[in-house]
Write a protein that holds these residues in place. Structure first.
Motif, PDB file in Angstrom:
ATOM      1  N   ARG A 176      20.379   3.803   7.406  1.00 61.06           N
ATOM      2  CA  ARG A 176      19.204   3.621   8.248  1.00 61.06           C
ATOM      3  C   ARG A 176      19.245   2.264   8.946  1.00 61.06           C
ATOM      4  N   GLU A 177      18.686   2.225  10.136  1.00 64.96           N
ATOM      5  CA  GLU A 177      18.585   0.959  10.852  1.00 64.96           C
ATOM      6  C   GLU A 177      17.531   0.080  10.187  1.00 64.96           C
ATOM      7  N   PRO A 178      17.756  -1.227  10.096  1.00 62.91           N
ATOM      8  CA  PRO A 178      16.751  -2.114   9.505  1.00 62.91           C
ATOM      9  C   PRO A 178      15.441  -2.059  10.283  1.00 62.91           C
ATOM     10  N   ARG A 234      15.539  -2.393   5.142  1.00 64.47           N
ATOM     11  CA  ARG A 234      15.560  -1.034   5.665  1.00 64.47           C
ATOM     12  C   ARG A 234      14.399  -0.210   5.109  1.00 64.47           C
TER      13      ARG A 234
END
Length: 507
Positions: free
Chosen positions: A263-265, A286
């Motif tokens: 996942r993107e932060p 995240r």
């Protein structure tokens, strides 16, 4: 000690308030020169009992014996004249007065019938501070300029300024780092060696074995155990007495290592720093992740959280939410971006103590319930009830005053506020301070569930086991610098303590 008559005996103490029986026949016996630990969950009756002992509450029934004689503690002054002093968790010092003025407030030194101020009061205060081993505290200095630990020493000096024979200490270690706790225990040891008795209240059960001689446990206004030996009574048994069930410091199961790594932060902290408080910090958080900040008091932990939240303006670096930089030093910008903060001092900084549960939960979302300039109280109340029910807040009464709730349920109200707001990042500063052992387990489960549902959590705690047990990753701080970063599974308490005491910054 056991062969000596008790210094204090409280027998069958009862006390009721409208709709609540706070004390139901409580017994307590304290010997001279002992540390008697008073334990119980929030709401068990500890505060009411010590207020009866301090003369702040009058019991409805029962008997108090002091040095073998039946006494009536009609006021705090009456208790103090007998030699009973109480140091409350919320220190009752006057920040605008000097140390000496606080120590002798209400009983200023006299000579020839006249009140003596100035040098004489400062000299007397200096002697008390010498007795406590804290000659570095200037009697002329304003109390508001002192650290929390130093203010606590001033409260002790004030107690000793009377001919005190028993001191009640309510959560004295709550705001102290490990070195300050060691110093507190040294002072307690010195006092008991002089024959002074100490009634010690703490939620930190590990302290009881270190410092206590005997233990009395309260539950639902009753003494379920009186005078247990502190050293030989298993912690498991004490917890069972407090809660009525076997509860341990059990942390919820973490997700598998690396879960959510793709996942993107949601939160990025890039080179964030405040001159004189903490060096540049790099951090990514995240969705679904709990990151802990471990370090001693004064290491910069809380300052980092408050800077991320916009309550402090950084001298360098920036904070980004979903890749968008926030305006530095703006709480409004942080909240609008989806950041919420549960502060360390929730009563002073996070709650409206005279308001209802509903208003405390909805305070950050009031515009949602406004129609044509009027507040729709029915919708507001319904939304607050739904949010608090999701967290199992008790009692299930949105109209209850927040000040009547236990510490754990007050903390749940703060969390409910940010859930109602729909925040993406939750900053938790000492989330279980002043929370009993049973409620701690509930809060741990709530925090982990929220993370599992996608919330990103940045956690600060003075209790290393709490950080290691709850967080997925840990940043260890020493003197404002990050000295180590690791998966929580790769650390233990001894390693973290070594790092905070002797570590050097990571490259």
């Amino acid at each position: 000690m056991a062969s000596e008559p008790p210094l204090l005996t409280m027998s069958g103490i009862t006390k009721s308030f409208p709709g609540v029986r706070a004390l139901d026949g409580v017994d307590l016996e304290v010997q001279a020169g002992e540390v008697h630990c008073l334990l119980g969950q929030n709401g068990a009756g500890k505060s009411t009992l010590i207020k009866v002992l301090a003369g702040a509450h009058q019991p409805d029934g029962g008997e108090i014996t002091w040095r073998g004689e039946t006494v009536s503690l009609r006021s705090p002054i009456a208790a103090m004249r007998l030699g009973i002093a109480t140091i409350y968790q919320e220190l009752d010092l006057v920040e605008g007065l000097s140390v000496a003025e606080n120590v002798f407030l209400g009983h200023e030194p006299t000579a020839a019938g006249f009140v003596v101020r100035g040098a004489a009061a400062r000299d007397a205060t200096a002697q008390l501070l010498l007795r406590l081993g804290h000659t570095e505290i200037d009697p002329a200095r304003q109390v508001g300029d002192l650290s929390a630990a130093q203010q606590q020493i001033v409260s002790m000096a004030r107690a000793l300024s009377h001919d005190v024979r028993l001191i009640v200490m309510d959560e004295p270690s709550a705001a102290l780092d490990p070195d300050e706790v060691d110093n507190l225990f040294r002072i307690v040891g010195d006092l008991t060696a002089e024959g002074v008795a100490v009634v010690y209240i703490s939620h930190r059960l590990e302290e009881i074995r270190r410092i206590g001689d005997r233990v009395t446990v309260l539950k639902d206004g009753r003494a379920v155990a009186v005078g247990l030996p502190a050293e030989s009574t298993p912690t498991r048994d004490v917890v069972a007495l407090m809660t009525g069930r076997n509860v341990e410091y059990v942390f919820p199961e973490r997700p598998a290592r690396g879960a959510g790594a793709a996942r993107e932060p949601v939160l990025r902290v890039e080179g964030l720093a405040r001159q004189g408080e903490f060096a540049p910090v790099e951090l990514e958080l995240r969705p679904g992740e709990i990151v802990g900040l471990a370090g001693l008091v004064g290491s910069g932990r809380s300052e980092i959280l408050e800077t991320v939240y916009g309550a402090r303006r950084p001298t360098a670096g920036r904070v980004l939410v979903d890749g968008i930089p926030l305006r530095p030093g703006s709480v409004r910008a942080a909240v609008r971006a989806g950041i919420g903060l549960a502060p360390e001092e929730r009563k002073a900084q996070g709650l409206l103590m005279l308001e209802s549960v509903t208003r405390n939960v909805t305070i950050s979302t009031l515009s949602r319930f406004s129609r044509a300039g009027w507040l729709d109280h029915r919708r507001e109340r319904a939304a607050a009830r739904q949010a608090t029910r999701e967290l199992s807040l008790r009692p299930d009464n949105p109209d209850a005053r927040i000040r009547t709730l236990s510490g754990g349920n007050q903390q749940k109200a703060v969390l409910a506020r940010w859930l109602l707001r729909g925040c993406k990042v939750l900053l938790l500063d000492e989330p279980t301070r002043g929370v009993d052992v049973g409620a701690r387990a509930e809060l741990y489960a709530v925090i982990r569930r929220l993370a599992d549902e996608g919330l990103a959590v940045l956690l600060v705690s003075s209790e290393v086991p709490e950080v290691l047990g709850l967080a997925d990753r840990v940043l260890v701080l020493r003197e404002g610098s990050v000295v180590h970063t690791a998966d929580a599974r790769e650390l233990d308490e001894h390693r973290v303590l070594d790092l905070v005491m002797e570590g050097s910054p990571t490259a």
